[in-house]
Design a protein around this motif. Sequence first.
Motif, short mmCIF file in Angstrom:
data_model
loop_
_atom_site.label_atom_id
_atom_site.label_comp_id
_atom_site.label_asym_id
_atom_site.label_seq_id
_atom_site.Cartn_x
_atom_site.Cartn_y
_atom_site.Cartn_z
N GLU A 1 0.84 -1.20 0.00
CA GLU A 1 0.00 0.00 0.00
C GLU A 1 0.87 1.24 0.00
OE1 GLU A 1 -3.19 0.45 2.83
OE2 GLU A 1 -3.06 -1.68 3.30
N GLN A 2 0.38 2.29 -0.64
CA GLN A 2 1.03 3.59 -0.63
C GLN A 2 -0.05 4.65 -0.46
OE1 GLN A 2 2.28 5.32 -4.41
NE2 GLN A 2 4.31 5.70 -3.54
N HIS A 3 0.07 5.48 0.57
CA HIS A 3 -0.87 6.58 0.82
C HIS A 3 -0.06 7.86 0.99
CE1 HIS A 3 -3.75 3.39 1.34
NE2 HIS A 3 -3.03 2.89 2.32
N ILE A 4 -0.16 8.74 0.02
CA ILE A 4 0.64 9.96 0.01
C ILE A 4 -0.26 11.17 0.23
CG2 ILE A 4 2.12 11.45 -1.39
CD1 ILE A 4 3.15 9.00 -2.81
N ARG A 5 0.14 12.01 1.18
CA ARG A 5 -0.51 13.29 1.43
C ARG A 5 0.59 14.34 1.53
NH1 ARG A 5 -3.72 10.07 0.42
NH2 ARG A 5 -5.75 9.62 1.39
N GLU A 6 0.85 15.04 0.43
CA GLU A 6 1.91 16.03 0.38
C GLU A 6 1.35 17.33 -0.19
OE1 GLU A 6 5.22 14.39 -1.74
OE2 GLU A 6 5.47 12.71 -0.34
N GLY A 7 1.13 18.31 0.68
CA GLY A 7 0.47 19.53 0.25
C GLY A 7 -0.92 19.21 -0.27
N LYS A 8 -1.21 19.62 -1.48
CA LYS A 8 -2.51 19.34 -2.10
C LYS A 8 -2.52 18.02 -2.87
CE LYS A 8 -3.80 24.22 -2.54
NZ LYS A 8 -4.22 25.31 -3.48
N TYR A 9 -1.35 17.38 -2.97
CA TYR A 9 -1.24 16.14 -3.75
C TYR A 9 -1.65 14.95 -2.90
CZ TYR A 9 0.76 12.25 -6.37
OH TYR A 9 0.93 11.07 -7.03
N LYS A 10 -2.48 14.08 -3.48
CA LYS A 10 -2.91 12.85 -2.80
C LYS A 10 -2.79 11.67 -3.76
CE LYS A 10 -6.31 15.10 0.22
NZ LYS A 10 -7.74 15.09 0.66
N ARG A 11 -2.36 10.55 -3.23
CA ARG A 11 -2.33 9.32 -4.02
C ARG A 11 -2.53 8.13 -3.10
NH1 ARG A 11 -0.86 6.43 -8.50
NH2 ARG A 11 0.38 4.55 -8.16
N ASP A 12 -3.42 7.23 -3.49
CA ASP A 12 -3.64 5.96 -2.78
C ASP A 12 -3.48 4.84 -3.79
OD1 ASP A 12 -4.48 6.84 -0.06
OD2 ASP A 12 -6.07 7.83 -1.19
N PHE A 13 -2.63 3.90 -3.45
CA PHE A 13 -2.31 2.81 -4.38
C PHE A 13 -2.18 1.51 -3.59
CE2 PHE A 13 0.90 0.10 -6.43
CZ PHE A 13 0.34 -0.05 -7.70
N GLN A 14 -2.74 0.44 -4.14
CA GLN A 14 -2.60 -0.89 -3.54
C GLN A 14 -2.21 -1.89 -4.61
OE1 GLN A 14 -5.43 -2.28 -0.49
NE2 GLN A 14 -6.64 -0.47 -0.98
N ALA A 15 -1.44 -2.88 -4.22
CA ALA A 15 -1.06 -3.96 -5.13
C ALA A 15 -1.07 -5.28 -4.36
CB ALA A 15 0.32 -3.72 -5.73
N GLU A 16 -1.61 -6.30 -4.99
CA GLU A 16 -1.59 -7.65 -4.45
C GLU A 16 -0.74 -8.49 -5.40
OE1 GLU A 16 -4.66 -11.26 -3.15
OE2 GLU A 16 -5.40 -9.39 -4.04
#
Length: 264
Positions: A110-125
């Motif tokens: 999992e990757q959950h990024i909150r940097e300023g106004k930038y957001k990204r949520d990513f999952q891989a199985e």
Amino acid sequence: MNKFLILLLVLVTSYTNMNSQDYSNESFRYVENEAFGFGERLDYEVGYKFITAGTGSFYIKKEPLIINGRKSYDINFYVRSLQSLQWIYEVKDWYKTALDVGGIFPWKFEQHIREGKYKRDFQAEFDQKKNIAKTTDGEYKIPEYVNDIVSALYYVRTWDLKKMKKDSIAFLQNFYKDSTFSLGIKMLGTQTIEVEAGKFRCHVVEPLVQQGGLFKSDGNIVVWLTADDRKIPVKVATKILIGYVGAELTGYSGVRGKIDAKIE
């Protein structure tokens, strides 16, 4: 409960309840590991020159995950900007990987990024038997025992770095977003450095990053790992436009054994 916490609860629930296979009786590689174990915690101070901008932590939970019938390390990596600086630029990043205990390869990421106004949520199985990665963006073929960007660090920690000659490069396969990249680890030599957590003899390596690293940079990334069986990351430095930004070890607990590389 705020929206961010609700999102995390939903994501963690989906992470543990994703469709799984029973690979408990299947054969996979075995990697000898004296470097880390359940309950290890590594804490860092992140900053530029003499300015502390945030903190980071690697933490392996004390209880294992059972993924596809296999025991796995539940590894979490957090980076947070200091509260006093969040009005300038707020950072709240969280990475998570389920790492097979016997084979030191990932099952889920999992990757959950909150940097300023930038957001990204990513999952891989990762189906390491069928060599398929099922992600939030699609399904992709992967090579055998592919790594994610967190598991790659822990896999390198199991290597016998003493046998790597200066300027030699060893490679592993790293999956990010929708592609697999060859990640080279170059041995730069040995060095003794001092950080808040102590003074350590270290192997110095350079990850030849193409994409998906934990640290954004415009130049080289250098990592100092204790020159013993633990191979704890003591320091990371990466070049940015205005110099170097780095992370230095401030404390640790739950390590697998004695840190012979610690001088004081």
